[in-house]
Design a protein around this motif. Structure first.
Motif, short mmCIF file in Angstrom:
data_model
loop_
_atom_site.label_atom_id
_atom_site.label_comp_id
_atom_site.label_asym_id
_atom_site.label_seq_id
_atom_site.Cartn_x
_atom_site.Cartn_y
_atom_site.Cartn_z
N GLU A 19 5.06 -107.33 -18.57
CA GLU A 19 3.90 -107.79 -19.35
C GLU A 19 2.60 -107.15 -18.86
N MET A 20 2.67 -105.86 -18.53
CA MET A 20 1.49 -105.11 -18.10
C MET A 20 0.98 -104.21 -19.22
N ILE A 21 1.59 -104.33 -20.41
CA ILE A 21 1.21 -103.54 -21.58
C ILE A 21 1.09 -104.47 -22.77
N ARG A 22 0.10 -104.22 -23.63
CA ARG A 22 -0.11 -105.04 -24.82
C ARG A 22 0.85 -104.61 -25.91
N LEU A 23 2.08 -105.07 -25.83
CA LEU A 23 3.12 -104.63 -26.76
C LEU A 23 2.81 -105.04 -28.19
N GLY A 24 2.04 -106.12 -28.37
CA GLY A 24 1.73 -106.59 -29.71
C GLY A 24 0.92 -105.60 -30.52
N ASN A 25 0.25 -104.67 -29.82
CA ASN A 25 -0.57 -103.67 -30.50
C ASN A 25 0.18 -102.36 -30.75
N PHE A 26 1.49 -102.36 -30.49
CA PHE A 26 2.26 -101.12 -30.65
C PHE A 26 2.44 -100.78 -32.13
N ASN A 27 2.32 -99.49 -32.45
CA ASN A 27 2.63 -99.00 -33.79
C ASN A 27 2.99 -97.52 -33.70
N ILE A 28 3.59 -97.00 -34.75
CA ILE A 28 4.10 -95.63 -34.76
C ILE A 28 2.97 -94.62 -34.60
N LEU A 29 1.76 -94.99 -35.01
CA LEU A 29 0.63 -94.07 -34.90
C LEU A 29 0.35 -93.72 -33.44
N ARG A 30 0.62 -94.63 -32.54
CA ARG A 30 0.40 -94.38 -31.11
C ARG A 30 1.34 -93.27 -30.61
N ILE A 31 2.58 -93.32 -31.06
CA ILE A 31 3.55 -92.28 -30.68
C ILE A 31 3.13 -90.93 -31.25
N ILE A 32 2.71 -90.95 -32.53
CA ILE A 32 2.28 -89.71 -33.18
C ILE A 32 1.10 -89.09 -32.44
N LEU A 33 0.16 -89.93 -32.00
CA LEU A 33 -1.03 -89.44 -31.31
C LEU A 33 -0.68 -88.85 -29.94
N VAL A 34 0.21 -89.51 -29.20
CA VAL A 34 0.63 -88.98 -27.90
C VAL A 34 1.34 -87.63 -28.08
N PHE A 60 -9.80 -82.58 -22.14
CA PHE A 60 -8.99 -83.10 -21.03
C PHE A 60 -8.75 -84.59 -21.15
N ALA A 61 -9.66 -85.31 -21.79
CA ALA A 61 -9.46 -86.75 -22.00
C ALA A 61 -8.23 -87.00 -22.86
N PHE A 62 -7.90 -86.05 -23.75
CA PHE A 62 -6.72 -86.19 -24.61
C PHE A 62 -5.43 -85.93 -23.83
N PHE A 63 -5.53 -85.32 -22.66
CA PHE A 63 -4.35 -85.03 -21.85
C PHE A 63 -4.01 -86.16 -20.88
N GLY A 64 -4.98 -87.04 -20.60
CA GLY A 64 -4.75 -88.08 -19.60
C GLY A 64 -5.21 -89.45 -20.02
N PHE A 65 -6.49 -89.72 -19.85
CA PHE A 65 -7.06 -91.06 -20.03
C PHE A 65 -6.66 -91.70 -21.37
N MET A 66 -6.84 -90.98 -22.47
CA MET A 66 -6.55 -91.55 -23.79
C MET A 66 -5.09 -91.93 -23.94
N ASN A 67 -4.20 -91.11 -23.39
CA ASN A 67 -2.76 -91.41 -23.50
C ASN A 67 -2.40 -92.69 -22.77
N VAL A 68 -3.03 -92.90 -21.62
CA VAL A 68 -2.79 -94.15 -20.88
C VAL A 68 -3.25 -95.35 -21.70
N LYS A 69 -4.47 -95.26 -22.25
CA LYS A 69 -5.01 -96.36 -23.04
C LYS A 69 -4.20 -96.60 -24.30
N ILE A 70 -3.70 -95.52 -24.89
CA ILE A 70 -2.86 -95.64 -26.08
C ILE A 70 -1.57 -96.41 -25.74
#
Length: 259
Positions: free
Chosen positions: A129-144, A205-215
């Motif tokens: 329970e260290m991730i907000r699973l309720g906010n998961f959607n396919i768009l997150r995978i596409i963005l990563v 570089f934010a797209f390579f690290g920080f944003m992916n973690v937040k996503i």
């Protein structure tokens, strides 16, 4: 398509055969994670939160950013140097397929095992329970995945330096340093002052690290994800266009080879 898939499979098998490289990378990241956790534990001493981060949230971030940094590394930067040094670049250029597509297949195949590690970490964090699973959607995978392709194109662009440099090994520590600073490899970017944060968050570089973690942690609204996807595609387009121009010029005349 058959050649593309065969190249993916071949490079995946190579990554398994030379799995000692993966194991060494995992060990190095574990040492870095442990060091970072001790450091943040000292920083949090006597404090419940730091810029809206609890220690548990920071713990989650540190582990994920290190795994993301392990996966999101542009190894293809050195591919041109290897081909030029071995004299095989000309052979690749005259073959009836696009060398950039072949490089992409090799890049994907060599990172499959790393993505498996990332998925396992994501599942573990979900269970804990260290991730907000309720906010998961396919768009997150596409963005990563879009960010992963963006990283590949950045690597392709940077690989053209091997046409002009006698040594390109310096690019590895340089990228690591840029990732640590601009991708949030040492600290989350959103704990920085607002003006500096806006500067860093808009860098590729934010797209390579920080944003992916937040996503992966479940942050960002759908509108934010769509906006980030737009900029990810824009950066990818820029990297590809500049890469093609530099590659064309480098093929006409180059001064040295990277080793």
């Amino acid at each position: 398509m058959k050649v593309f898939l065969a190249t993916i499979v071949l490079n995946f098998k190579i990554s398994i055969v030379y799995r000692a490289n993966i194991i060494a990378g995992v060990f190095a990241n574990l040492v870095q994670i442990i060091t970072s956790i001790f450091l943040w534990n000292v920083i949090f001493m006597g404090e419940n939160t730091l810029k809206m981060y609890t220690f548990k949230e920071m713990f989650s971030y540190i582990i994920l950013i290190n795994i993301i940094g392990f996966v999101f590394f542009p190894h293809n930067i050195f591919r041109n140097a290897e081909l030029i040094k071995s004299g095989k670049l000309s052979n690749y250029m005259i073959r009836p397929y696009n060398i950039n597509i072949e490089n992409l297949a090799a890049f994907i195949g060599s990172n499959i095992l790393k993505f498996v590690i990332l998925i396992m970490a994501y599942i573990s964090f979900t269970i804990l329970e260290m991730i907000r699973l309720g906010n998961f959607n396919i768009l997150r995978i596409i963005l990563v995945l879009s960010n992963f392709i963006c990283l590949f194109l950045f690597g392709q662009l940077a690989s053209n330096l091997s046409f002009y440099l006698t040594e390109v090994w310096i690019l590895k520590p340089l990228y690591r340093s840029l990732f640590a600073l601009f991708s949030g490899g040492i600290f989350p970017l959103d704990i920085l002052p607002e003006n500096i944060y806006k500067l860093f968050i808009n860098s590729p570089f934010a797209f390579f690290g920080f944003m992916n973690v937040k996503i992966l942690q479940g942050y960002y609204l759908i509108s934010d994800l769509l906006n980030m996807l737009k900029y990810s595609l824009i950066y990818s387009s820029i990297f590809y266009i500049v890469h093609v121009l530099l590659q064309r010029k480098g093929l006409q005349k180059y001064e040295g080879v990277g080793v």
